[in-house]
Scaffold this motif. Structure first.
Motif, mmCIF file in Angstrom:
data_model
loop_
_atom_site.group_PDB
_atom_site.id
_atom_site.type_symbol
_atom_site.label_atom_id
_atom_site.label_comp_id
_atom_site.label_asym_id
_atom_site.label_seq_id
_atom_site.Cartn_x
_atom_site.Cartn_y
_atom_site.Cartn_z
ATOM 1 N N LYS A 105 0.701 -1.316 -0.304
ATOM 2 C CA LYS A 105 -0.033 0.081 0.060
ATOM 3 C C LYS A 105 0.764 1.120 -0.073
ATOM 4 C CE LYS A 105 -3.816 -2.148 2.527
ATOM 5 N NZ LYS A 105 -4.064 -2.163 3.984
ATOM 6 N N LYS A 106 1.998 1.005 0.569
ATOM 7 C CA LYS A 106 2.861 2.115 0.565
ATOM 8 C C LYS A 106 3.530 2.430 -0.743
ATOM 9 C CE LYS A 106 4.337 1.992 5.462
ATOM 10 N NZ LYS A 106 5.213 1.348 6.071
ATOM 11 N N VAL A 107 3.555 1.739 -1.630
ATOM 12 C CA VAL A 107 4.036 1.662 -2.937
ATOM 13 C C VAL A 107 3.466 2.836 -3.743
ATOM 14 C CG1 VAL A 107 4.732 0.741 -5.004
ATOM 15 C CG2 VAL A 107 4.945 -0.634 -3.016
ATOM 16 N N PRO A 108 3.928 3.890 -4.267
ATOM 17 C CA PRO A 108 3.339 5.065 -4.957
ATOM 18 C C PRO A 108 3.069 4.551 -6.224
ATOM 19 C CG PRO A 108 5.831 5.500 -4.712
ATOM 20 C CD PRO A 108 5.370 4.310 -3.981
ATOM 21 N N ILE A 109 2.088 5.457 -6.847
ATOM 22 C CA ILE A 109 1.624 5.020 -8.348
ATOM 23 C C ILE A 109 2.858 5.412 -9.342
ATOM 24 C CG2 ILE A 109 -0.033 5.614 -10.162
ATOM 25 C CD1 ILE A 109 -1.217 4.583 -7.916
ATOM 26 N N GLY A 110 2.977 4.586 -10.199
ATOM 27 C CA GLY A 110 4.188 4.885 -10.937
ATOM 28 C C GLY A 110 5.521 3.803 -10.931
ATOM 29 N N LYS A 111 5.412 3.208 -9.471
ATOM 30 C CA LYS A 111 6.380 2.412 -9.004
ATOM 31 C C LYS A 111 6.067 1.147 -8.763
ATOM 32 C CE LYS A 111 9.357 6.117 -7.485
ATOM 33 N NZ LYS A 111 10.673 6.670 -7.253
ATOM 34 N N VAL A 112 7.113 0.322 -8.996
ATOM 35 C CA VAL A 112 6.806 -1.299 -8.881
ATOM 36 C C VAL A 112 7.830 -1.616 -7.828
ATOM 37 C CG1 VAL A 112 6.091 -1.471 -10.988
ATOM 38 C CG2 VAL A 112 8.591 -1.586 -10.770
ATOM 39 N N THR A 113 7.723 -2.864 -7.403
ATOM 40 C CA THR A 113 8.472 -3.364 -6.282
ATOM 41 C C THR A 113 8.680 -5.032 -6.594
ATOM 42 O OG1 THR A 113 8.809 -4.057 -4.083
ATOM 43 C CG2 THR A 113 6.604 -4.364 -4.858
ATOM 44 N N THR A 114 9.496 -5.696 -6.295
ATOM 45 C CA THR A 114 9.822 -7.089 -6.484
ATOM 46 C C THR A 114 9.548 -7.943 -5.412
ATOM 47 O OG1 THR A 114 12.186 -6.923 -5.778
ATOM 48 C CG2 THR A 114 11.584 -6.483 -7.918
ATOM 49 N N TYR A 115 9.424 -9.295 -5.594
ATOM 50 C CA TYR A 115 9.280 -10.202 -4.574
ATOM 51 C C TYR A 115 10.238 -10.265 -3.502
ATOM 52 C CZ TYR A 115 5.192 -11.468 -7.637
ATOM 53 O OH TYR A 115 4.129 -11.770 -8.290
ATOM 54 N N LYS A 116 11.496 -10.160 -4.176
ATOM 55 C CA LYS A 116 12.525 -10.299 -3.156
ATOM 56 C C LYS A 116 12.759 -9.035 -2.407
ATOM 57 C CE LYS A 116 16.829 -11.900 -2.682
ATOM 58 N NZ LYS A 116 18.192 -12.130 -2.766
ATOM 59 N N ILE A 159 -4.834 -3.421 -2.323
ATOM 60 C CA ILE A 159 -3.431 -3.858 -2.487
ATOM 61 C C ILE A 159 -3.192 -4.073 -4.074
ATOM 62 C CG2 ILE A 159 -2.067 -5.779 -2.082
ATOM 63 C CD1 ILE A 159 -3.863 -6.306 0.507
ATOM 64 N N PRO A 160 -2.424 -3.028 -4.626
ATOM 65 C CA PRO A 160 -1.872 -3.227 -6.059
ATOM 66 C C PRO A 160 -0.813 -4.456 -6.260
ATOM 67 C CG PRO A 160 -0.688 -1.541 -4.844
ATOM 68 C CD PRO A 160 -1.476 -2.195 -3.789
ATOM 69 N N CYS A 161 -1.597 -5.606 -6.285
ATOM 70 C CA CYS A 161 -0.770 -6.746 -6.557
ATOM 71 C C CYS A 161 0.117 -6.703 -7.960
ATOM 72 C CB CYS A 161 -1.426 -7.837 -6.489
ATOM 73 S SG CYS A 161 -3.027 -7.609 -5.870
ATOM 74 N N HIS A 162 -0.598 -5.929 -8.786
ATOM 75 C CA HIS A 162 -0.054 -5.675 -10.047
ATOM 76 C C HIS A 162 1.276 -4.950 -10.126
ATOM 77 C CE1 HIS A 162 -2.840 -2.244 -9.667
ATOM 78 N NE2 HIS A 162 -1.938 -1.654 -10.233
ATOM 79 N N ARG A 163 1.587 -4.280 -9.151
ATOM 80 C CA ARG A 163 2.695 -3.402 -9.063
ATOM 81 C C ARG A 163 4.019 -4.145 -8.704
ATOM 82 N NH1 ARG A 163 0.477 1.669 -6.188
ATOM 83 N NH2 ARG A 163 -0.944 2.300 -7.627
ATOM 84 N N VAL A 164 3.838 -5.672 -8.151
ATOM 85 C CA VAL A 164 4.788 -6.344 -7.858
ATOM 86 C C VAL A 164 5.178 -7.079 -9.075
ATOM 87 C CG1 VAL A 164 5.370 -8.225 -6.194
ATOM 88 C CG2 VAL A 164 3.619 -6.694 -5.754
ATOM 89 N N VAL A 165 6.555 -7.283 -9.315
ATOM 90 C CA VAL A 165 7.025 -7.983 -10.483
ATOM 91 C C VAL A 165 8.098 -8.702 -9.938
ATOM 92 C CG1 VAL A 165 6.478 -6.080 -11.957
ATOM 93 C CG2 VAL A 165 8.421 -5.941 -10.793
ATOM 94 N N ALA A 166 8.723 -9.484 -11.184
ATOM 95 C CA ALA A 166 9.924 -10.385 -10.659
ATOM 96 C C ALA A 166 11.049 -9.727 -10.597
ATOM 97 C CB ALA A 166 10.107 -11.606 -11.746
ATOM 98 N N THR A 167 12.156 -10.299 -9.861
ATOM 99 C CA THR A 167 13.597 -9.558 -9.622
ATOM 100 C C THR A 167 14.029 -9.393 -10.810
ATOM 101 O OG1 THR A 167 13.495 -10.884 -7.838
ATOM 102 C CG2 THR A 167 15.605 -9.665 -8.610
ATOM 103 N N ASN A 168 13.899 -9.952 -12.247
ATOM 104 C CA ASN A 168 14.719 -9.682 -13.207
ATOM 105 C C ASN A 168 13.991 -8.598 -14.086
ATOM 106 O OD1 ASN A 168 12.155 -11.087 -14.245
ATOM 107 N ND2 ASN A 168 13.437 -12.215 -15.830
#
Length: 103
Positions: free
Chosen positions: A12-23, A50-59
Motif C-alpha cells: 500500500k505504501k508503494v506510490p503510483i508509477g513505481k513497482v516492487t519485486t518479490y525479493k 492492494i496493488p498486486c499488479h505493481r509487484v514484479v519479478a526480480t529480473n
DNA sequence: AACCTAATCACTA
DNA sequence: TAGTGATTAGGTT
C-alpha cells in the motif's frame, strides 16, 4: 499473519508509477520467502487496496499474475501498469530498476 | 545464451 | 502434518 500483514502494508505504501519485486518485499518483511509473498498476494484479502499488479519479478519481468504465468491476464496487468506510468517492453519493465520502489 | 532443476518460507486444508 | 505456490539462483546443455 504478521508476514502477510507486512506485505499488504508495504504494498500500500508503494506510490503510483513505481513497482516492487518479490525479493525486496520479502526482504522488507525480514524473510526471503519470495514464494510466500506470492502466496499471500494470491489470497489477496484486500484486493482493491492492494496493488498486486505493481509487484514484479526480480529480473524485471511480470512473472505471474492471478495464477497465470502468461496469457491474457498478463496483458491486463501490463495495461494497468502502463496506466500507472510504467512502460513495458514485451514482458519486461522499462527502467525497471529506476522505477523500483525501495523500502 | 537459454532452459531446466532444486531449494526455501509461509500459508491453507 | 503434508502439500502447494504469483520465485529465485545455479548448473547444464
Amino acid at each position: 499473519m504478521k508476514f502477510s500483514d507486512k506485505i499488504y502494508t508495504l504494498l500500500k505504501k508503494v506510490p503510483i508509477g513505481k513497482v516492487t519485486t518479490y525479493k525486496e518485499l520479502a526482504h522488507a518483511t525480514g524473510c526471503d520467502a519470495y514464494r510466500a509473498v506470492g502466496q499471500v498476494l494470491k489470497k489477496n484479502p484486500d484486493a482493491p487496496n492492494i496493488p498486486c499488479h505493481r509487484v514484479v519479478a526480480t529480473n524485471g519481468t511480470i512473472g505471474g499474475f492471478n495464477g497465470f504465468k502468461t496469457g491474457p491476464n498478463i496483458d491486463r496487468k501490463k495495461s494497468m501498469l502502463e496506466h500507472e506510468g510504467i512502460v513495458f517492453d514485451g514482458d519486461k519493465v522499462v527502467d525497471f530498476e529506476k522505477k523500483l520502489y525501495k523500502f
